[in-house]
Design an enzyme around this catalytic site. Sequence first.
Site, PDB file in Angstrom:
ATOM      1  N   GLU A 124       0.847  -1.194   0.000  1.00  0.00           N
ATOM      2  CA  GLU A 124       0.000   0.000   0.000  1.00  0.00           C
ATOM      3  C   GLU A 124       0.881   1.241   0.000  1.00  0.00           C
ATOM      4  OE1 GLU A 124      -0.850  -1.465   4.043  1.00  0.00           O
ATOM      5  OE2 GLU A 124      -1.261   0.636   4.523  1.00  0.00           O
ATOM      6  N   LYS A 171       2.832   4.548   0.922  1.00  0.00           N
ATOM      7  CA  LYS A 171       3.258   5.177   2.173  1.00  0.00           C
ATOM      8  C   LYS A 171       2.892   6.650   2.044  1.00  0.00           C
ATOM      9  CE  LYS A 171       7.117   5.463   5.375  1.00  0.00           C
ATOM     10  NZ  LYS A 171       7.208   6.881   5.667  1.00  0.00           N
ATOM     11  N   ASP A 191       2.591  10.492   2.755  1.00  0.00           N
ATOM     12  CA  ASP A 191       3.513  11.465   3.336  1.00  0.00           C
ATOM     13  C   ASP A 191       2.724  12.486   4.153  1.00  0.00           C
ATOM     14  OD1 ASP A 191       5.860  12.652   3.891  1.00  0.00           O
ATOM     15  OD2 ASP A 191       6.165  13.536   1.908  1.00  0.00           O
ATOM     16  N   TYR A 223      -4.892   2.645   8.315  1.00  0.00           N
ATOM     17  CA  TYR A 223      -4.094   1.513   7.833  1.00  0.00           C
ATOM     18  C   TYR A 223      -3.522   0.611   8.930  1.00  0.00           C
ATOM     19  CZ  TYR A 223      -0.339   4.926   8.713  1.00  0.00           C
ATOM     20  OH  TYR A 223       0.478   5.841   9.276  1.00  0.00           O
ATOM     21  N   LYS A 271      11.074   2.756  -0.240  1.00  0.00           N
ATOM     22  CA  LYS A 271      11.031   4.187  -0.569  1.00  0.00           C
ATOM     23  C   LYS A 271      11.239   4.425  -2.070  1.00  0.00           C
ATOM     24  CE  LYS A 271      10.947   6.946   2.444  1.00  0.00           C
ATOM     25  NZ  LYS A 271      11.582   7.408   3.641  1.00  0.00           N
ATOM     26  N   CYS A 325      31.069  42.961  -6.010  1.00  0.00           N
ATOM     27  CA  CYS A 325      29.890  42.648  -5.204  1.00  0.00           C
ATOM     28  C   CYS A 325      28.679  43.348  -5.815  1.00  0.00           C
ATOM     29  CB  CYS A 325      30.122  43.118  -3.773  1.00  0.00           C
ATOM     30  SG  CYS A 325      28.633  43.075  -2.773  1.00  0.00           S
ATOM     31  N   CYS A 333      27.333  46.203  -3.212  1.00  0.00           N
ATOM     32  CA  CYS A 333      28.015  47.459  -2.875  1.00  0.00           C
ATOM     33  C   CYS A 333      29.094  47.855  -3.879  1.00  0.00           C
ATOM     34  CB  CYS A 333      28.617  47.376  -1.479  1.00  0.00           C
ATOM     35  SG  CYS A 333      30.082  46.336  -1.394  1.00  0.00           S
ATOM     36  N   CYS A 345      32.769  39.397  -0.937  1.00  0.00           N
ATOM     37  CA  CYS A 345      32.847  40.845  -1.084  1.00  0.00           C
ATOM     38  C   CYS A 345      33.872  41.350  -0.069  1.00  0.00           C
ATOM     39  CB  CYS A 345      31.464  41.427  -0.791  1.00  0.00           C
ATOM     40  SG  CYS A 345      31.488  43.175  -0.428  1.00  0.00           S
ATOM     41  N   CYS A 383      29.376  47.295   2.969  1.00  0.00           N
ATOM     42  CA  CYS A 383      28.411  46.546   2.171  1.00  0.00           C
ATOM     43  C   CYS A 383      27.093  46.382   2.938  1.00  0.00           C
ATOM     44  CB  CYS A 383      28.982  45.179   1.815  1.00  0.00           C
ATOM     45  SG  CYS A 383      27.854  44.235   0.798  1.00  0.00           S
TER      46      CYS A 383
HETATM   47  S1  IVH Z   1       2.344   1.178   8.942  1.00  0.00           S
HETATM   48  C1  IVH Z   1       3.757  -0.919  12.476  1.00  0.00           C
HETATM   49  N1  IVH Z   1       1.410   2.092   6.702  1.00  0.00           N
HETATM   50  O1  IVH Z   1       5.211   5.874   7.995  1.00  0.00           O
HETATM   51  C2  IVH Z   1       3.678  -0.115  11.271  1.00  0.00           C
HETATM   52  N2  IVH Z   1       2.768   3.526   8.003  1.00  0.00           N
HETATM   53  O2  IVH Z   1       7.948   5.158   8.814  1.00  0.00           O
HETATM   54  C3  IVH Z   1       3.050   1.180  11.476  1.00  0.00           C
HETATM   55  N3  IVH Z   1       3.036   5.750   7.062  1.00  0.00           N
HETATM   56  O3  IVH Z   1       4.881   6.621  11.371  1.00  0.00           O
HETATM   57  C4  IVH Z   1       3.053   2.005  10.286  1.00  0.00           C
HETATM   58  N4  IVH Z   1       1.807   5.439   5.285  1.00  0.00           N
HETATM   59  O4  IVH Z   1       3.275   7.766   9.772  1.00  0.00           O
HETATM   60  C5  IVH Z   1       2.157   2.348   7.779  1.00  0.00           C
HETATM   61  N5  IVH Z   1       0.469   2.796   4.709  1.00  0.00           N
HETATM   62  C6  IVH Z   1       1.204   3.050   5.788  1.00  0.00           C
HETATM   63  C7  IVH Z   1       1.822   4.287   5.980  1.00  0.00           C
HETATM   64  C8  IVH Z   1       2.589   4.487   7.105  1.00  0.00           C
HETATM   65  C9  IVH Z   1       2.538   6.303   5.953  1.00  0.00           C
HETATM   66  C10 IVH Z   1       3.946   6.442   7.999  1.00  0.00           C
HETATM   67  C11 IVH Z   1       3.487   6.429   9.425  1.00  0.00           C
HETATM   68  C12 IVH Z   1       4.642   5.883  10.206  1.00  0.00           C
HETATM   69  C13 IVH Z   1       5.769   6.013   9.262  1.00  0.00           C
HETATM   70  C14 IVH Z   1       6.786   4.915   9.501  1.00  0.00           C
END
Ligand code: IVH
Length: 714
Positions: free
Chosen positions: A129, A131, A133, A241, A329, A434, A437, A458, A464
């Site tokens: 799923e 991640k 931000d 999640y 990542k 510069c 000045c 400078c 300046c």
């Molecule tokens: S699971 C035990 N799922 O990532 C696992 N975290 O680096 C708990 N985050 O603090 C986290 N999307 O804020 C999980 N689909 C996702 C996520 C997610 C974003 C963030 C979350 C966590 C951080 C960990």
Amino acid sequence: MTKDNSKIAIEELVREDAVQELERLALEIMRHDKLYHANDEPEISDAAYDALRRRNLGIEQRFPDLIREDSPSRRVGFVALDKFEKVIHAIPMLSLENAFSDEDVHDFAKRMRKFLNLPESQKLTLTAEPKIDGLSLSLRYEQGRLVSAATRGDGATGENVTENAKTISDIPIVLAGDNIPDVVEIRGEVYMCHAAFFDLNKRMEAEGKPTYVNPRNTAAGSLRQLDSAITATRPLNFFAYAWGEMSALPHNTQMGMVEWMKACGFRINPLMQGFEKIEELLKHYRKIEKDRPELEYDIDGVVYKVDDLGLQERLGLKSRVPRWAIAHKFPAEKVWTILREIEIQVGRTGALTPVARLEPVTVGGVVVTNATLHNEDYVKGVGSKGEVLRDGKDLRVGDHVMLQRAGDVIPQILDVDLSKRPEGAQPFEFPSYCPVCGSHAVRDVNEKTGKADSVKRCTGGLICPAQVIERLKHFVSRGALDIDGLGDKQAEAFYESGRIADVADIFTLRERDARSLKKLKDVEGWGSTSVAKLFDAIDVVRDTDLYRFIFGLGIRHVGEQTAKDLAKTYGDIETLNQAMLDLGNPQTYDELLSIDGIGTAVAEALKEFFSEYRNLDVWNRLLVQINPKPVEQAATDSPVAGKTIVFTGSLEQMTRDEAKAMAERLGAKVSGSVSKKTDLVVAGPGAGSKLKKAEDLGVATTDENGWFKLIGRE
Ligand code: IVH
């Protein structure tokens, strides 16, 4: 059909009608809140709005058991919190280990199989799923009702943001469905969509307020508002999640749990899927990566989790991260844009920094319009350690450049598309003056290596505008002139109000104030007594120590010790003045270099400083105003008084600093290099070229014992 109860007086409402009327009011008030706070477009007057809230309260007072969970009197607390209370998480909020390559993901799967003793033939389902931000939030429900919302904090303790969380429409206040466990803790991510972020920034800009950097910071700032009315105006979203404490687990898989959260009324991420084969999982990763630019929200990777909760349990934790999950990542996002201009900025220390003005682009969730180009070499394609950048391609105005931004890191220009370089584009010519000045700008000499640094500075430090405030502050600081009643604050205020434009103006303040129509004593914060005191304090430092004066000029590389060395060597301001104005003369320059403790970096910095006529103007005006004390001459009756001594080799009975101080106390001058002018070389074991040079020149030499004998301290 529901009848219109809005006209019925509160006292006359029957219970059934009250239920309907409270529902209508809740929806209506919420709609007006949104119109007012989020859209800035109220439909009704404040008085009419207040009347709705009063009616809602009145009905609630008559039928307290009918108060809705989402009642305006509870929701959007227009409650201002003093500070957030701490919440200890019943189960800590974990972080995730990171994977950066396919190989890392394969290793992750292998590690788990090994830990569980699970053969390849046995399936291991993983979910994948996005991640998100944003920032994680833990929501605690008791008997199906939201009782608290807490930020992650340090994982063990977070902040209570319940009132704010209630303003987020994705967060149910009451869980839907039957058989809800008594205690449910739902965890997920609060985030802001791109459209909402841009809208908000437009609003901020229109109101003349500072804009936000990216959706994540905005979401965090919005959730942590002390006034939940403000949070209510910020369109935040929430994806569920994960979970924390649960009095019962309704499912035994990750997927099942998340589906269940959906049934409870949460939003779950539609891109979540389960996979049995790592190759399939990685395909999904690549699909999400490809779709990333079209998503409405920022994501920075894909999270993989073991689907089977029994296996999760067996895998357990490794310090603060679960063994059963990993975040894969995305590599930092890269985009192409056009370099429109290269501007030179002058920093407080006089460093000239080229800045790229770019055609605005969004990268890593942020609109980027500028990027630092660090220095002259960087523009040419050379790194700070001499390494080749961008295959050595230089940057020219009009170039198509590739930009990368990773996390909060400053955007970097990674590449140039030479095929798109406009015809006639010229290499960038770094200015030798510069831009602020007009003083000449030079490359610093590195104190350690003695070689030219990559930074151009400078040299007009005293005048300046980019540097003058810092210079003023330095000039009046403790180690320098140390003027009573004239500190950073006053220096800044005097500069801002135009009372002083440079350090020389400090000494004409009294005289100019006497003629001025706007006297300092009439300025807020001042009075006749404090002004008189200040002017007296300024007079006191007119005969300050020579070294304090030299140090106060803030010449590059001239710290307190160097200032002392210079003061001691030249003795008085006239001699110093003569020498400094004559540094173009190789002999005078060499004499300067021969002072112990003074190397090329200092010598060059002094030469640059005194060859800039703008500095000389201030210097000359200073010399009219002040007369630093000559350095007290050390004993003249010692056998080494007036002699120039060089210490070389390793000394065994004293340190080099001690030797120097001792010689100076006895009236000798200590030099770092041997010349015809040297009277004596004191050589310890291991002395090399200096001893040889002394012998060649016929200069007297002795050893440490000879030195002690000479000064009568056997
Ligand atoms: S699971 C035990 N799922 O990532 C696992 N975290 O680096 C708990 N985050 O603090 C986290 N999307 O804020 C999980 N689909 C996702 C996520 C997610 C974003 C963030 C979350 C966590 C951080 C960990």
